[in-house]
Design an enzyme around this catalytic site. Sequence first.
Site, short mmCIF file in Angstrom:
data_model
loop_
_atom_site.label_atom_id
_atom_site.label_comp_id
_atom_site.label_asym_id
_atom_site.label_seq_id
_atom_site.Cartn_x
_atom_site.Cartn_y
_atom_site.Cartn_z
N LYS A 180 0.85 -1.20 0.00
CA LYS A 180 0.00 0.00 0.00
C LYS A 180 0.88 1.25 0.00
CE LYS A 180 -0.47 -0.41 5.05
NZ LYS A 180 -1.34 -0.91 6.12
N TYR B 62 16.18 29.33 11.18
CA TYR B 62 15.04 30.14 11.59
C TYR B 62 14.86 30.11 13.10
CZ TYR B 62 13.56 29.72 6.68
OH TYR B 62 13.49 29.76 5.32
#
Length: 361
Positions: free
Chosen positions: A37, A258
Amino acid sequence: MSLPAAARLTIDLDALARNYRQLRDLAPGAEAAPVVKADGYGLGAAQIASRLWAEGARSFFVARLAEGEALRTALGAARPARILVLDGLIPGTEARFKAANLVPVLSSMPQIEAATALAGQGTLECALQVDTGMYRQGLPMEQTKALVQAGDRLSHLKIDLIMSHLGSATLPDDPRNRAQLEAFREVRQMFPEAKASLAASAGIFLGPDYRFDLVRPGISLYGGGPEERPDPRLQAVATFTAPLLAIRHVPAGSTIGYGPSMVVDRPSRVGLVGAGYADGLIRAAKGKSQAWVDGGLCRVLIVTMDLIVIDLEDAEVQVGDWVEFMGRNVALDDLASAAGTVAHECLVRLNRAERIYRGEA
Ligand SMILES: *Cc1c(COP(=O)(O)O)cnc(C)c1O
């Protein structure tokens, strides 16, 4: 100097095959039906299934109908695999199941009704998933008993496989495993003609009681350990690497990236690497996960969308060298625990990197 273009996901199909054989050896007498899957856990369902077909796999599980259709096309008429769809038969999609010759895994009364309607006067091959105590997908025990007692409601369904899924298989001592096993044995008695399947990857390792007629390995095929940590019986299949783009010297007390969170407390030599969370590497792993370069491990300092900064310390590296974030040297399960998640999630997210296949197709 020309830099290598971008991050790479290298998939070792020989290692995949070795894991498949290992899992088969652990469950002698049971059919091992690979779970492919989510595009083979992000590694390419067509390539994964093709190699495992060559290794003898004849049944495959996908989650979605569209995944089943794509797999049918990829395998082609020469490889008539049994493809089972875990989502089951969603009313309105009957014709597509028929056209691609897919086997629905039925998990609810409306699905059973849709399958019965699709069977018409004939019979329809299907699997039935029963919930034995995970409380996710599957027909509840009480409804299963009622269904069997009302016999005629199943007369047009050829239920070849009954299955259930374990909620705590990664924790071998959890009493829920035994409880689900006992419940599943009861289900099995209700469907004496059908084959039985309880174990996904981790369940295979719980011992012979859990293996029944068919096992459904997913993550362990791709190298993930049964207890969410590396297991020496399984090999790394996916290697994620990215090029070192630059080397920088950063003074003590500087803040990298950041925001204020990554401050270096000593003069540091850091490497800028061409991969980021847009490639699927999990941002939350910063500060905790490691990267492999020049034969040693380095700490991952920050993860931004397209760039990662690692602490090189005194590694003898050059711009253009490859840095590994997952593979033989940085175990998938270790990356997953650094990111606060499971190996499955680490793999399925890697969808931007260039895919390269190694080993026999
Ligand atoms: C995803 C899934 C599997 C495979 O699970 P792994 O932990 O990856 O081995 C097996 N059975 C069902 C029902 C699933 O949903």
